[in-house]
Design a protein around this motif. Structure first.
Motif, short mmCIF file in Angstrom:
data_model
loop_
_atom_site.label_atom_id
_atom_site.label_comp_id
_atom_site.label_asym_id
_atom_site.label_seq_id
_atom_site.Cartn_x
_atom_site.Cartn_y
_atom_site.Cartn_z
N THR A 44 0.80 -1.22 0.00
CA THR A 44 0.00 0.00 0.00
C THR A 44 0.83 1.27 0.00
O THR A 44 0.35 2.30 -0.45
N THR A 48 2.82 1.20 -4.26
CA THR A 48 1.95 2.19 -4.88
C THR A 48 2.75 3.38 -5.40
O THR A 48 2.52 3.87 -6.51
N PHE A 78 -6.77 5.99 -9.80
CA PHE A 78 -7.45 4.78 -9.34
C PHE A 78 -6.59 4.02 -8.33
O PHE A 78 -7.07 3.55 -7.30
N LEU A 79 -5.31 3.92 -8.61
CA LEU A 79 -4.40 3.21 -7.72
C LEU A 79 -4.27 3.91 -6.38
O LEU A 79 -4.32 3.27 -5.32
N ILE A 81 -6.38 5.82 -4.96
CA ILE A 81 -7.65 5.78 -4.22
C ILE A 81 -7.93 4.39 -3.68
O ILE A 81 -8.37 4.23 -2.54
N THR A 82 -7.67 3.35 -4.47
CA THR A 82 -8.07 2.00 -4.07
C THR A 82 -7.08 1.31 -3.14
O THR A 82 -7.48 0.43 -2.37
N ALA A 83 -5.80 1.65 -3.17
CA ALA A 83 -4.82 0.96 -2.33
C ALA A 83 -5.12 1.12 -0.83
O ALA A 83 -5.12 0.13 -0.10
N VAL A 85 -7.98 1.79 0.60
CA VAL A 85 -9.26 1.15 0.89
C VAL A 85 -9.10 -0.36 0.97
O VAL A 85 -9.60 -1.01 1.89
N SER A 86 -8.36 -0.94 0.03
CA SER A 86 -8.17 -2.39 0.05
C SER A 86 -7.33 -2.81 1.26
O SER A 86 -7.59 -3.84 1.87
N ASN A 88 -7.27 -1.32 4.17
CA ASN A 88 -8.17 -1.22 5.31
C ASN A 88 -9.09 -2.44 5.39
O ASN A 88 -9.29 -3.00 6.47
#
Length: 110
Positions: A44, A48, A78-79, A81-83, A85-86, A88
């Motif tokens: 993360t 990233t 996108f990367l 934002i999503t890293a 969240v995933s 967590n």
């Protein structure tokens, strides 16, 4: 093949090297950390930034050739934002499964 301005080439190479460095640090972190809670930091954070550096280098290269790299910008956003969240969600799943942590507990000072 088009020739680029040497300054642009240096910037692209620098971004690629920075991205490769962070990707390497993330890969080493995945191997060295002991449990899932510690291993969450490697993909993360470091990886990233590594992928982000490579995508930024690609955007600069595309812009220098007269094409704006909207695809690279969207992938980077996108990367980033999503890293988190995933990570967590994986941490919550590990806590729900009551997976043990090998990090140890900090010592109390008297």
């Amino acid at each position: 093949m088009d020739t680029l301005n040497p300054v642009v080439e240096i910037i692209v190479v620098a971004m690629l090297l920075i991205g490769a460095f962070f990707a390497l640090v993330g890969a080493i972190g995945m191997l060295r950390f002991k449990d899932i809670f510690q291993r969450l930091h490697a993909p993360t954070k470091a990886t990233t930034l590594g992928v982000g550096g490579v995508l930024i280098a690609s955007m600069i290269y595309s812009a220098a050739n007269g094409r704006f790299g909207i695809h690279e910008l969207l992938i980077t956003l996108f990367l980033f934002i999503t890293a988190p969240v995933s990570a967590n969600l994986m941490a919550k799943a590990a806590l729900h499964l009551k997976l043990p942590s090998k990090a140890g507990h900090p010592q109390k000072k008297d």
